[in-house]
Design an enzyme around this catalytic site. Structure first.
Site, mmCIF file in Angstrom:
data_model
loop_
_atom_site.group_PDB
_atom_site.id
_atom_site.type_symbol
_atom_site.label_atom_id
_atom_site.label_comp_id
_atom_site.label_asym_id
_atom_site.label_seq_id
_atom_site.Cartn_x
_atom_site.Cartn_y
_atom_site.Cartn_z
ATOM 1 C CD1 TRP A 164 -18.417 15.859 8.377
ATOM 2 C CD2 TRP A 164 -18.832 14.124 7.038
ATOM 3 N NE1 TRP A 164 -18.256 14.723 9.118
ATOM 4 C CE2 TRP A 164 -18.507 13.645 8.321
ATOM 5 C CE3 TRP A 164 -19.137 13.215 6.039
ATOM 6 C CZ2 TRP A 164 -18.468 12.286 8.625
ATOM 7 C CZ3 TRP A 164 -19.097 11.859 6.331
ATOM 8 C CH2 TRP A 164 -18.764 11.401 7.607
ATOM 9 C CD GLU A 218 -5.475 -1.766 0.986
ATOM 10 O OE1 GLU A 218 -4.890 -1.340 1.994
ATOM 11 O OE2 GLU A 218 -5.622 -1.086 -0.059
ATOM 12 C CE LYS A 221 -14.983 14.434 10.647
ATOM 13 N NZ LYS A 221 -13.643 14.097 10.141
ATOM 14 C CB THR A 244 -0.905 0.030 1.239
ATOM 15 O OG1 THR A 244 -0.077 0.067 2.413
ATOM 16 C CG2 THR A 244 -1.798 -1.193 1.291
#
Length: 542
Positions: free
Chosen positions: A443, A330, A438, A185
């Site tokens: 959001w 993944e 935020k 990753t």
């Protein structure tokens, strides 16, 4: 007994045998590290893959051994992929853009036993070799080279090694659960984690991405995978090209706009795949040269969201359809692709453009959902935002060397993205969980803000981050890189947001910088930007 069907393991070796047999003369064109062009075909790639697998066996490499590659997209890299995985070993693609400390960690964590490398990366080999605990063989991807021999004592040479192999080598009969490749990753915090793919998961992924409702691949395509083979296995394109018999154009180290444009026009590329920063350079080169890229029918964008202006430019100026896709290391990596459904064919231009902005819907074999903070599934209404999770035939369960499952208690993988999903399964990434802004408990999507900011012609790249604010906790600001020769003001860029988003979501400031830091796969390192610019509003007294 009523009857039965044949049972065969799903194996990567069958891909290259199929391509070599039924698409023998289809070309594989690649740019060498030197800049020279070379041409081979699927017949010779299949034969050389068998030779190489045989030769690796004579070096003492066998089942399950990790064989690393430190290489560009080229024909030798392609042969290594099939030789290693087909021979029962594990092809570990290394990212050369990592810091040396990360590179060393990954090699040792994977316990690589051999390492192939292109000449570009010889300094990295020289500088880290003493720290690579398990590598027994370094193999230069080319003919005998005295400079390489002097710099890397004991080095082997790809072209010599392959000549020692047996073209009559027979691929081993493996279980389809046999591991075949390993990618790490590109996380921005902590050590990278290894994702180990097996033959079965890779083959199912290959079938799926080739479907019309995914990437729609066929033997009629000429494909330019700009996405590196070290980045989530080039999104599976080399495997799918072998399955479908497509022509491949491998760009090597030439990833600048002019080089890619030359390949597209000279080789009549019909499909190209890469991250948005690559396409920004390509569009600039095409505009400068006057090329209309007449052969390019489709481009696939992944890695991060593309600006609406980029999609519109490809469509309106070059008659090229842009397919948004989403995935992760993944997920092998394809999770969704933005292919329209039959009912969307009559949408007007604006409505269709709006639909195209999202990351699309999952092909068969993978499922997605969104959940709230307590893990409760949320409605797929196209409006409700939640944490994106997925499951399927090619989704990670446990990371390499770790026995603990990554999944939730009910068997889903948490992607770290915040998204919406509509009733048809069309998913839109609203932000990374760690990057969403935020403000006063509400959001704000950094992805939306960035798309608006880079639509200004004077902005080459932009990142939206949350800056500390005494009243609202944090407020959005834009960190922007000016385009060459342009000098937009802060007010110019702020004005771009008027009428496009709610007024309270408009960024409070724009900060100009010379460059935005990127990780090894070209994603913006917003944690670094927050460290550098997170106090901007407090310092300005805003």
């Amino acid at each position: 007994m009523l009857g039965s069907m044949m049972t065969q393991n799903l194996l990567i070796s069958d891909l290259i045998e199929h391509a070599g047999k039924y698409h023998a003369d289809t070309e594989i064109v690649s740019r060498e590290t030197s800049g020279a062009m070379s041409t081979t075909n699927w017949r010779d790639v299949a034969a050389d893959s068998r030779r190489l697998a045989s030769a690796l066996g004579t070096l003492g490499l066998g089942m399950g051994d990790r064989v690393a590659t430190l290489a560009w997209n080229n024909h030798r890299h392609l042969k290594i992929w099939f030789a290693v995985s087909g021979g029962g070993m594990i092809c570990h693609t290394l990212n050369p853009r990592l810091f040396p400390e990360q590179f060393i960690f990954i090699c040792n964590d994977a316990a690589d036993k051999a390492m192939f490398f292109d000449k570009t990366f010889m300094p990295l080999i020289v500088g880290t070799r003493a720290h690579l605990k398990t590598v027994e063989h370094f193999i230069y991807m080319g003919a005998h080279d005295e400079e390489v021999a002097a710099a890397v004592p004991g080095v082997l040479f790809f072209d010599d090694l392959i000549e020692t192999g047996d073209v009559g080598y027979e691929w081993p009969e493996l279980s389809e659960e046999t591991p075949c490749s390993l990618c790490y990753t590109s996380g921005t915090t902590g050590h990278p984690k290894g994702v180990l793919y097996n033959n079965r998961s890779t083959m199912l992924h290959t079938f799926s991405i080739s479907l019309p409702d995914a990437l729609s691949l066929s033997s009629r395509e000429t494909i330019l995978p700009v996405v590196p083979m070290f980045h989530a296995n080039a999104w599976g394109i080399p495997y799918a090209a072998a399955m479908t018999g497509a022509k491949l154009v491998m760009p090597g180290p030439g990833l600048d706009g002019d080089s890619l444009l030359g390949l597209i026009d000279e080789q009549k590329v019909t499909l190209a795949l890469g991250v948005p920063t690559i396409w920004m350079m390509l569009l600039a080169s095409a505009e400068k040269s006057g090329s209309t890229m007449p052969s390019l029918r489709r481009n696939v964008i992944g890695g991060s969201a593309a600006a609406p202006s980029m999609i519109a430019t490809f469509r309106d100026a070059y008659d090229c359809e842009t397919i948004h896709a989403w995935g992760m290391t993944e997920t092998s990596p394809l999770g969704t692709a933005n292919q329209i459904k039959g009912k969307h064919a009559d949408l007007d231009v604006d409505a269709l453009a709006e639909l195209r902005l999202g990351q699309g819907r999952p092909p068969f074999g993978i499922d997605i959902r969104i959940v709230d903070e307590d893990g409760v599934a949320l409605p797929h209404d196209g409006k409700t935002e939640g944490a994106l999770q997925c499951r399927g035939h090619w989704v990670v369960d446990t990371y390499f060397g770790n026995e603990d499952s990554t999944l939730t208690q009910d068997g889903w993988f948490d992607t770290g993205d915040v998204s919406t999903i509509d009733v048809d399964g069309f998913m839109v990434i609203r932000d990374r969980t760690k990057d969403i802004i935020k403000s006063g408990g509400e959001w704000i999507s950094s992805v939306d803000l960035e798309g608006i900011a880079v639509s200004h012609p004077g902005v080459a790249m932009a990142a939206a981050i949350g800056a500390k604010h005494p009243k609202w906790d944090e407020r959005p600001i834009i960190v922007a890189v000016k385009a060459d020769g342009a000098n937009p003001s802060e007010e110019d860029i702020i004005a771009m947001f008027e009428g496009k988003i709610a007024k309270w979501q408009t960024p409070d400031a724009v900060v100009f910088t010379g460059a935005i830091p990127l990780n090894g796969t070209g994603k913006m390192l917003k944690n670094k930007l927050r460290e550098q610019f997170g106090n901007t509003l407090i310092e300005r007294g805003l």
